[in-house]
Write an enzyme that holds these catalytic residues in place. Sequence first.
Site, PDB file in Angstrom:
ATOM      1  N   ASP A 126       0.849  -1.192   0.000  1.00 22.11           N
ATOM      2  CA  ASP A 126       0.000   0.000   0.000  1.00 22.11           C
ATOM      3  C   ASP A 126       0.884   1.241   0.000  1.00 22.11           C
ATOM      4  O   ASP A 126       1.736   1.398   0.874  1.00 22.11           O
ATOM      5  CB  ASP A 126      -0.901  -0.017   1.244  1.00 22.11           C
ATOM      6  N   HIS A 133      -3.940  13.974   0.385  1.00 23.49           N
ATOM      7  CA  HIS A 133      -4.234  13.105   1.530  1.00 23.49           C
ATOM      8  C   HIS A 133      -3.121  13.207   2.583  1.00 23.49           C
ATOM      9  O   HIS A 133      -3.389  13.389   3.769  1.00 23.49           O
ATOM     10  CB  HIS A 133      -4.398  11.661   1.068  1.00 23.49           C
ATOM     11  N   GLU A 199     -11.017   3.874   2.637  1.00 22.03           N
ATOM     12  CA  GLU A 199     -10.112   4.707   1.851  1.00 22.03           C
ATOM     13  C   GLU A 199     -10.374   4.437   0.378  1.00 22.03           C
ATOM     14  O   GLU A 199     -10.366   3.273  -0.051  1.00 22.03           O
ATOM     15  CB  GLU A 199      -8.640   4.376   2.174  1.00 22.03           C
ATOM     16  N   GLU A 201      -9.100   4.002  -3.009  1.00 23.53           N
ATOM     17  CA  GLU A 201      -7.802   3.756  -3.629  1.00 23.53           C
ATOM     18  C   GLU A 201      -8.019   3.027  -4.946  1.00 23.53           C
ATOM     19  O   GLU A 201      -9.109   2.523  -5.224  1.00 23.53           O
ATOM     20  CB  GLU A 201      -6.904   2.882  -2.728  1.00 23.53           C
ATOM     21  N   ASP A 233      -9.459   0.377   1.106  1.00 20.83           N
ATOM     22  CA  ASP A 233      -8.498  -0.050   2.125  1.00 20.83           C
ATOM     23  C   ASP A 233      -9.043   0.354   3.499  1.00 20.83           C
ATOM     24  O   ASP A 233      -8.682   1.385   4.049  1.00 20.83           O
ATOM     25  CB  ASP A 233      -7.142   0.598   1.836  1.00 20.83           C
ATOM     26  N   ARG A 237      -8.879   3.915  12.470  1.00 18.39           N
ATOM     27  CA  ARG A 237      -7.992   5.056  12.769  1.00 18.39           C
ATOM     28  C   ARG A 237      -7.498   5.060  14.206  1.00 18.39           C
ATOM     29  O   ARG A 237      -6.373   5.496  14.479  1.00 18.39           O
ATOM     30  CB  ARG A 237      -8.739   6.369  12.494  1.00 18.39           C
ATOM     31  N   GLN A 240      -4.854   2.369  14.611  1.00 19.81           N
ATOM     32  CA  GLN A 240      -3.672   2.810  13.862  1.00 19.81           C
ATOM     33  C   GLN A 240      -2.890   3.894  14.617  1.00 19.81           C
ATOM     34  O   GLN A 240      -1.664   3.866  14.683  1.00 19.81           O
ATOM     35  CB  GLN A 240      -4.145   3.354  12.506  1.00 19.81           C
ATOM     36  N   LYS A 253      -4.959  -1.791   9.777  1.00 16.05           N
ATOM     37  CA  LYS A 253      -5.182  -1.920   8.340  1.00 16.05           C
ATOM     38  C   LYS A 253      -5.435  -3.351   7.890  1.00 16.05           C
ATOM     39  O   LYS A 253      -6.067  -3.553   6.862  1.00 16.05           O
ATOM     40  CB  LYS A 253      -3.926  -1.436   7.587  1.00 16.05           C
ATOM     41  N   THR A 257      -9.060  -5.638   3.149  1.00 17.07           N
ATOM     42  CA  THR A 257      -8.910  -4.720   2.022  1.00 17.07           C
ATOM     43  C   THR A 257      -9.803  -5.278   0.926  1.00 17.07           C
ATOM     44  O   THR A 257      -9.693  -6.463   0.603  1.00 17.07           O
ATOM     45  CB  THR A 257      -7.442  -4.684   1.531  1.00 17.07           C
ATOM     46  N   GLU A 364     -10.793  12.495   6.636  1.00 15.99           N
ATOM     47  CA  GLU A 364     -10.643  13.833   6.056  1.00 15.99           C
ATOM     48  C   GLU A 364     -11.999  14.506   5.843  1.00 15.99           C
ATOM     49  O   GLU A 364     -12.148  15.691   6.091  1.00 15.99           O
ATOM     50  CB  GLU A 364      -9.899  13.748   4.720  1.00 15.99           C
TER      51      GLU A 364
HETATM   52 MN    MN Z   1      -4.337   2.690   2.406  1.00 15.99          MN
END
Ligand code: MN
Length: 417
Positions: A126, A133, A199, A201, A233, A237, A240, A253, A257, A364
């Site tokens: 990743d 971002h 996320e 991606e 993904d 938070r 993490q 994470k 995925t 975000e």
């Molecule tokens: Mn990611």
Amino acid sequence: MSSRSFLLVPAGSHFPLENIPFGVFSVQGESSPPRGATRIGDTVIDLAALEQEGLLPGDSFRNATTLNRFIERGRAHWREIRKTLQQLFSAENERIRDNTELCARVCHDLSQVELHLPVTIGDYTDFYSSREHATNVGTMFRDPENALLPNWLHLPVGYNGRASSVVVSGTDVRRPSGQLKGDRESAPHFAPSRLFDFEIEMGCIIGKENPLGESLSVDEAVDAIFGMVLVNDWSARDIQKWEYVPLGPFLGKSMATSISPWIVTLDALEPFRTECPKQDPTPLPYLQPREHWTYDIELEAHLLPEGETQQTVIAKTNFRYLYWSIMQQVAHHTSNGCNLRVGDLLASGTISGPEPGSYGSLLELSWKGTKPLTLHSGETRTFLQDYDRLTITGFCSGEGTRIGFGEVSGRVLPAHP
Ligand code: MN
């Protein structure tokens, strides 16, 4: 220039005859094992059956439950198969069109099939390649004056992720539990993540192995990519935030995925090439391609709460915003001699654009939970709630055609008690 198929392609479909993506399917209620497929409109086409009929060259799909063997055959073979399929299903070709029995054996309605993970993924990497971002995250968690860390503009930051938990679109994802520690708490506790996020991606599926110890140059890199998929993904938070120092993402994470089931080839994306953002400072020579491009792929995230029927578009962004291109990611990844293998997944990192509505994560979009989003139902969200369904779509648009990826969708299940 646009050609038509005798199969129905609904207006706005991501899958006209120009696309010819590759995936793996099985027919619901049948015992036959999963096998390779392409899709035109809402018709899923059995590539193993076409091969058995002698209508496709080679033996890439027989007795294969993933696309790895097909992909290993190399770019010339992918092109030959894609071109053959476009000819077989063009409106002018009567071979399958006028053979009702054959057509019924080879073509399946999308609603009758189950889609599987298209490749065996040996390794998942990743990246963190969106400047917007990385700037947003750096601003929220560190220092707005120095949002980007000193290495960021010099190399595509990435980490080696977990391939075992990559799942195909449609798979439910369970909210993880883990160590959490609030800023004012002196010690962590173990509990379900409260800041569960997605996320937006995109990912590259590697199509060519480089031997261990050998690098791929930035100009060779594109030839090592088979195609692309949408990626969600999922990210916890709060897990993490506590765990990531000093070695980076781990359990926040690796619970899941999600990827879209259809791999769209770079050949299909070719008409949608566009310029990359300007890079300043100029990257080191090994990251400077002779010809540098990316793709104009519109991306949207939709959120559907439990019991609702109308989803809310919560983000609109574009693949072209990425600062580091896929060729730079592959070149950097192999620059130390690390071998990439067929079927490896290289994800881009969250793709955020310049406007608040173009941010690629709830972290975000809700600015760390301080600005709740309002959904169609009137409910608000800062992070994902149990039974929320998050769907990402992606497509390229041009003169009357649309080439797309379909969607990657997943529903959040409650944490285990
Ligand atoms: Mn990611």
